[in-house]
Motif scaffolding. Sequence first.
Motif, mmCIF file in Angstrom:
data_model
loop_
_atom_site.group_PDB
_atom_site.id
_atom_site.type_symbol
_atom_site.label_atom_id
_atom_site.label_comp_id
_atom_site.label_asym_id
_atom_site.label_seq_id
_atom_site.Cartn_x
_atom_site.Cartn_y
_atom_site.Cartn_z
ATOM 1 N N PRO A 139 0.982 6.370 -7.941
ATOM 2 C CA PRO A 139 2.332 6.696 -8.438
ATOM 3 C C PRO A 139 3.328 6.829 -7.292
ATOM 4 O O PRO A 139 2.940 7.077 -6.135
ATOM 5 N N PRO A 140 4.626 6.667 -7.584
ATOM 6 C CA PRO A 140 5.650 6.576 -6.533
ATOM 7 C C PRO A 140 5.655 7.698 -5.504
ATOM 8 O O PRO A 140 5.927 7.459 -4.328
ATOM 9 N N ASP A 141 5.380 8.922 -5.912
ATOM 10 C CA ASP A 141 5.460 10.045 -4.980
ATOM 11 C C ASP A 141 4.167 10.285 -4.195
ATOM 12 O O ASP A 141 4.079 11.262 -3.442
ATOM 13 N N SER A 142 3.186 9.418 -4.355
ATOM 14 C CA SER A 142 1.910 9.605 -3.647
ATOM 15 C C SER A 142 2.101 9.437 -2.146
ATOM 16 O O SER A 142 2.642 8.437 -1.677
ATOM 17 N N GLU A 143 1.605 10.395 -1.391
ATOM 18 C CA GLU A 143 1.779 10.379 0.059
ATOM 19 C C GLU A 143 0.632 9.651 0.752
ATOM 20 O O GLU A 143 -0.320 9.199 0.111
ATOM 21 N N ILE A 144 0.728 9.559 2.056
ATOM 22 C CA ILE A 144 -0.250 8.825 2.864
ATOM 23 C C ILE A 144 -1.513 9.654 3.061
ATOM 24 O O ILE A 144 -1.450 10.811 3.473
ATOM 25 N N GLU A 145 -2.659 9.055 2.729
ATOM 26 C CA GLU A 145 -3.971 9.645 3.008
ATOM 27 C C GLU A 145 -4.902 8.504 3.381
ATOM 28 O O GLU A 145 -4.821 7.415 2.817
ATOM 29 N N ARG A 146 -5.816 8.771 4.301
ATOM 30 C CA ARG A 146 -6.663 7.711 4.843
ATOM 31 C C ARG A 146 -7.446 6.975 3.752
ATOM 32 O O ARG A 146 -7.555 5.745 3.776
ATOM 33 N N TRP A 147 -8.002 7.700 2.770
ATOM 34 C CA TRP A 147 -8.850 7.071 1.762
ATOM 35 C C TRP A 147 -8.088 6.070 0.903
ATOM 36 O O TRP A 147 -8.672 5.131 0.355
ATOM 37 N N LYS A 148 -6.778 6.252 0.788
ATOM 38 C CA LYS A 148 -5.981 5.340 -0.039
ATOM 39 C C LYS A 148 -5.888 3.943 0.565
ATOM 40 O O LYS A 148 -5.736 2.954 -0.154
ATOM 41 N N PHE A 149 -5.992 3.849 1.885
ATOM 42 C CA PHE A 149 -5.938 2.531 2.523
ATOM 43 C C PHE A 149 -7.215 1.740 2.243
ATOM 44 O O PHE A 149 -7.178 0.515 2.127
ATOM 45 N N VAL A 150 -8.338 2.435 2.126
ATOM 46 C CA VAL A 150 -9.577 1.759 1.737
ATOM 47 C C VAL A 150 -9.449 1.226 0.312
ATOM 48 O O VAL A 150 -9.855 0.099 0.008
ATOM 49 N N SER A 151 -8.856 2.029 -0.568
ATOM 50 C CA SER A 151 -8.618 1.574 -1.946
ATOM 51 C C SER A 151 -7.697 0.373 -1.970
ATOM 52 O O SER A 151 -7.902 -0.576 -2.730
ATOM 53 N N ARG A 152 -6.668 0.405 -1.127
ATOM 54 C CA ARG A 152 -5.738 -0.729 -1.031
ATOM 55 C C ARG A 152 -6.458 -2.008 -0.627
ATOM 56 O O ARG A 152 -6.186 -3.092 -1.144
ATOM 57 N N ASN A 153 -7.416 -1.880 0.303
ATOM 58 C CA ASN A 153 -8.133 -3.054 0.792
ATOM 59 C C ASN A 153 -8.878 -3.774 -0.323
ATOM 60 O O ASN A 153 -8.954 -5.009 -0.343
ATOM 61 N N ARG A 154 -9.439 -3.029 -1.257
ATOM 62 C CA ARG A 154 -10.201 -3.662 -2.343
ATOM 63 C C ARG A 154 -9.281 -4.439 -3.277
ATOM 64 O O ARG A 154 -9.688 -5.430 -3.890
ATOM 65 N N ILE A 155 -8.015 -4.015 -3.382
ATOM 66 C CA ILE A 155 -7.053 -4.749 -4.206
ATOM 67 C C ILE A 155 -6.651 -6.044 -3.514
ATOM 68 O O ILE A 155 -6.581 -7.105 -4.140
ATOM 69 N N ILE A 156 -6.397 -5.972 -2.216
ATOM 70 C CA ILE A 156 -6.046 -7.175 -1.440
ATOM 71 C C ILE A 156 -7.135 -8.230 -1.598
ATOM 72 O O ILE A 156 -6.862 -9.403 -1.865
ATOM 73 N N ALA A 157 -8.391 -7.807 -1.427
ATOM 74 C CA ALA A 157 -9.511 -8.752 -1.526
ATOM 75 C C ALA A 157 -9.743 -9.202 -2.957
ATOM 76 O O ALA A 157 -9.997 -10.385 -3.214
ATOM 77 N N GLY A 158 -9.642 -8.280 -3.899
ATOM 78 C CA GLY A 158 -9.993 -8.581 -5.287
ATOM 79 C C GLY A 158 -9.006 -9.478 -6.001
ATOM 80 O O GLY A 158 -9.376 -10.209 -6.922
ATOM 81 N N ILE A 159 -7.761 -9.448 -5.566
ATOM 82 C CA ILE A 159 -6.721 -10.224 -6.242
ATOM 83 C C ILE A 159 -6.645 -11.654 -5.719
ATOM 84 O O ILE A 159 -5.972 -12.516 -6.301
ATOM 85 N N SER A 160 -7.369 -11.926 -4.622
ATOM 86 C CA SER A 160 -7.226 -13.188 -3.899
ATOM 87 C C SER A 160 -8.437 -14.106 -4.051
ATOM 88 O O SER A 160 -9.566 -13.642 -4.158
#
Length: 264
Positions: A173-194
């Motif tokens: 959600p828009p107000d979610s702040e930066i946390e290390r674990w979220k970048f790992v979650s982001r990586n799976r979207i980058i790979a999974g969508i491509s």
Amino acid sequence: MKELKYSFAQITAREYKNLKQPNEHLYKKIMFSKNLNTDRILETLQNAGVSFITINDPEYPLLLKETYDPPYIIYYKGDISLLKKTSFAIVGSRKATTYTKAALNYIIPHLKDYVIISGLAYGADEIAHKISIANNIPTIGVLGFGHNTHYPKTTEQTRSIIEQNYLTISEFPPDSEIERWKFVSRNRIIAGISEGTLVTEAEIKSGSLITLEIAMDENRHAFCLPGNMTSSLSIGTNLRIQEGCIPVVFPEDITTILNESKIN
């Protein structure tokens, strides 16, 4: 609103079901989902000009839906139709050298039939986005935080251009702040969508190699730039090539394989 609340309930129920063994990353996702306030999120979305789709919407990308852990909600800003186009991910080191820039200036113009996906990080990610924009090739930035946050500061202008002309997405959600674990979650979207993922430069331990490993786990094409054996930023990619990733010497090394996948 009902669709949004139902999706949060799905997230929590599904993740609990998968939690057969202790897993700190998964536990954080569950707690994050359980504590979300949907009424506040909807108000924030409206104020921020951010929209969302759920896994049940027709705009949701089919490749991502097929992955082991697809996000139930995607928040976005920009042209949502880009999610229906064939995508190719490019990632690499935040310490990317001129080698990454020269290689991507050579490769990306040959990828006009694809949407270039990356994570808007400093270094290789931003280089990939900028070269795509310069060549009028659509690009999607996948955020590891909410849309009301940005990191790093240096890529803010690039993100603004992408949101005006292309697309940024996040599962947070828009107000979610930066946390290390979220970048790992982001990586799976980058790979999974491509359809495939290219790593340009990477040290032996690198977040971009995590993205590559996820791509391989999801049966996507995995590409690496071979590099100078004396460079610490080429050890990670050279080792992955040694283990079976596809070396990219010419742009056709990517396009031929992607085109064959379309036929099959």
